[in-house]
Scaffold this motif. Structure first.
Motif, PDB file in Angstrom:
ATOM      1  N   GLU A 206      35.357  40.533  35.635  1.00 39.92           N
ATOM      2  CA  GLU A 206      36.485  40.704  34.722  1.00 39.92           C
ATOM      3  C   GLU A 206      36.417  42.125  34.151  1.00 39.92           C
ATOM      4  OE1 GLU A 206      38.036  37.463  32.418  1.00 39.92           O
ATOM      5  OE2 GLU A 206      36.344  36.195  33.011  1.00 39.92           O
ATOM      6  N   ASP A 207      37.162  42.990  34.756  1.00 47.57           N
ATOM      7  CA  ASP A 207      37.124  44.431  34.491  1.00 47.57           C
ATOM      8  C   ASP A 207      37.607  44.734  33.069  1.00 47.57           C
ATOM      9  OD1 ASP A 207      37.349  47.174  34.489  1.00 47.57           O
ATOM     10  OD2 ASP A 207      38.517  47.292  36.343  1.00 47.57           O
TER      11      ASP A 207
ATOM     12  N   THR B 218      44.005  45.406  32.059  1.00 47.00           N
ATOM     13  CA  THR B 218      44.749  44.622  31.085  1.00 47.00           C
ATOM     14  C   THR B 218      45.521  43.524  31.804  1.00 47.00           C
ATOM     15  OG1 THR B 218      44.998  46.544  29.634  1.00 47.00           O
ATOM     16  CG2 THR B 218      46.478  44.681  29.247  1.00 47.00           C
ATOM     17  N   ASP B 219      45.271  42.280  31.422  1.00 53.62           N
ATOM     18  CA  ASP B 219      45.976  41.159  32.031  1.00 53.62           C
ATOM     19  C   ASP B 219      47.453  41.218  31.673  1.00 53.62           C
ATOM     20  OD1 ASP B 219      45.708  38.330  33.346  1.00 53.62           O
ATOM     21  OD2 ASP B 219      46.886  38.008  31.523  1.00 53.62           O
TER      22      ASP B 219
ATOM     23  N   PRO C 162      31.088  38.325  35.342  1.00 54.36           N
ATOM     24  CA  PRO C 162      31.683  37.513  36.400  1.00 54.36           C
ATOM     25  C   PRO C 162      32.535  36.416  35.772  1.00 54.36           C
ATOM     26  CG  PRO C 162      29.288  37.699  36.669  1.00 54.36           C
ATOM     27  CD  PRO C 162      29.610  38.235  35.318  1.00 54.36           C
ATOM     28  N   ILE C 163      33.477  35.886  36.531  1.00 57.70           N
ATOM     29  CA  ILE C 163      34.348  34.857  35.981  1.00 57.70           C
ATOM     30  C   ILE C 163      33.570  33.558  35.783  1.00 57.70           C
ATOM     31  CG2 ILE C 163      35.237  33.934  38.174  1.00 57.70           C
ATOM     32  CD1 ILE C 163      38.061  33.989  36.805  1.00 57.70           C
TER      33      ILE C 163
ATOM     34  N   MET D 233      40.747  35.713  42.825  1.00 58.49           N
ATOM     35  CA  MET D 233      40.845  36.767  43.830  1.00 58.49           C
ATOM     36  C   MET D 233      41.107  38.129  43.195  1.00 58.49           C
ATOM     37  SD  MET D 233      39.909  35.096  46.309  1.00 58.49           S
ATOM     38  CE  MET D 233      39.841  36.604  47.274  1.00 58.49           C
ATOM     39  N   SER D 234      41.807  38.150  42.090  1.00 61.05           N
ATOM     40  CA  SER D 234      41.999  39.412  41.371  1.00 61.05           C
ATOM     41  C   SER D 234      40.661  39.943  40.864  1.00 61.05           C
ATOM     42  CB  SER D 234      42.968  39.198  40.208  1.00 61.05           C
ATOM     43  OG  SER D 234      43.059  40.357  39.408  1.00 61.05           O
ATOM     44  N   THR D 235      39.834  39.045  40.299  1.00 66.33           N
ATOM     45  CA  THR D 235      38.517  39.491  39.813  1.00 66.33           C
ATOM     46  C   THR D 235      37.604  39.867  40.974  1.00 66.33           C
ATOM     47  OG1 THR D 235      37.617  37.227  39.719  1.00 66.33           O
ATOM     48  CG2 THR D 235      38.690  38.073  37.737  1.00 66.33           C
ATOM     49  N   HIS D 236      37.817  39.273  42.139  1.00 64.78           N
ATOM     50  CA  HIS D 236      37.053  39.671  43.333  1.00 64.78           C
ATOM     51  C   HIS D 236      37.402  41.105  43.738  1.00 64.78           C
ATOM     52  CE1 HIS D 236      34.943  39.463  47.108  1.00 64.78           C
ATOM     53  NE2 HIS D 236      36.059  39.612  47.803  1.00 64.78           N
ATOM     54  N   GLU D 237      38.682  41.445  43.668  1.00 68.77           N
ATOM     55  CA  GLU D 237      39.082  42.820  43.993  1.00 68.77           C
ATOM     56  C   GLU D 237      38.479  43.813  42.998  1.00 68.77           C
ATOM     57  OE1 GLU D 237      40.723  43.874  46.739  1.00 68.77           O
ATOM     58  OE2 GLU D 237      40.341  41.793  47.322  1.00 68.77           O
TER      59      GLU D 237
END
Length: 345
Positions: free
Chosen positions: A162-163, A167-168, A179-180, A281-285
């Motif tokens: 979670e970068d 910004t979400d 990590p998530i 998948m967004s957090t994986h990227e």
């Protein structure tokens, strides 16, 4: 001290492209692909954990290694997507290409009903599991009536991040630099360091002191209830009160420490499975950018043994030196604080 883990998720870095999210977040089309320069499958194998230091002390660590003796990072070297494998090491039949059968690996940090706040040490080489420390003291979550400790097996999905610089779009909050998180709602009480395969059911958007802190709801694929729980609505129907208790737990668990109640996006409503997989998948990227040194690391230790394009990739010998530099395991008993007290919030 060695503790074998009998589950067999894959090791290595996997690049999985999820597409067709578009305007609506309904039907998810999944497409797995191996990218030779960074992400690839390796033979599935047993994981073991090795304890260092003294339990219930600040120097206690749980390191991970493979069955062939190589130390790894549970954050970076255990793959995001889990492969299905039979117990006799004969690969199972390939699943049908639909979203309901996409399984993720989960690294268990905290067993259900326990209080010690164990977590992947994101800023230490090889990212062992350790107990969180706040203001010089080991951290334990309080028992908030009617709950005892954590009410699910709690952990993280590897190869996600979670970068804090992202910004979400929905909540307007940045990631919490971890990590998530996953809440595994199965019947088995797991162990710290256990690696299990989970089926994602939904997700909760918790906001912790202004930071985005997603909570994935999932179930161990080997759980007796796994076949009948395929969505967040299935959980709501078959386990009355479980989701409401989850929101209540996350809202209040820091209050006994003098912190305010946590807030939630989407009015505290759980989002569905497809939405959850999109977030994962967004957090994986974001993790991919992290290990390739294309993103501000925010202090994250990226040492790994399997991500080929990562500048932090190290040899098995270097990884071994990291573990051997930690204090040897000490089995001497250390008294835990009194954890039987109820808090009424």
């Amino acid at each position: 001290m060695m503790r074998p883990l009998l589950l067999r998720p894959p090791l290595g870095c996997l690049d999985t492209a999820f597409s067709s999210f578009r305007a609506s977040r309904n039907k998810l089309v999944t497409q797995a692909a191996v990218v030779p320069h960074l992400y690839y499958f390796r033979k599935t194998m047993h994981y073991q954990t090795e304890e260092r230091g003294r339990p219930h002390s600040p120097d206690y660590r749980i390191y991970f290694k493979t069955s062939d003796g190589k130390y790894i990072s549970p954050f970076h070297d255990i793959s995001l997507i889990a492969e299905t494998e039979q117990d006799n090491d004969v690969p199972a039949k390939k699943p049908k290409k639909n979203d309901s059968e996409v399984l993720f690996n989960m690294v268990v940090e905290v067993p259900r009903w326990s209080n010690a706040k164990m977590e992947i040490a994101t800023k230490e080489p090889l990212n062992p599991i350790k107990q969180d420390v706040k203001k010089g003291k080991l951290r334990y979550v309080a028992n908030i009536f009617p709950h005892k400790g954590y009410i699910w097996n709690y952990g993280a999905i590897p190869q996600t991040w979670e970068d804090p610089n992202h910004t979400d779009a929905e909540t307007k909050c940045c990631g919490d630099n971890d990590p998530i998180d996953v809440c595994e709602i199965g019947t088995q009480v797991c162990s710290p360091g256990q690696v299990i395969q989970v089926k994602v059911l939904g997700i909760l958007a918790m906001i912790d002191e202004g930071e985005m802190d997603w909570k994935v709801i999932a179930i161990n694929v080997k759980d007796p209830d796994a076949k009948k729980l395929n969505s967040i609505e299935d959980v709501r129907k078959s386990r009355p009160g479980h989701l409401e208790a989850t929101v209540d737990w996350f809202r209040k668990y820091k209050v006994p420490d003098g912190k305010p109640e946590n807030q939630f996006g989407f009015n505290g409503q759980f989002k569905d499975k497809d939405f959850a997989v999109e977030i994962i998948m967004s957090t994986h990227e974001h993790w991919r950018a992290l290990v390739q040194n294309k993103s501000n690391s925010a202090g994250i230790a990226c040492k790994n043994i399997s991500c080929r394009a990562s500048p932090s990739k190290c040899s098995a010998e270097e990884a071994k030196e990291v573990v051997e530099s930690a204090p040897a395991f000490d089995s001497a008993h250390v008294a835990c604080p009194e954890l039987g007290k109820w808090h009424f919030v």
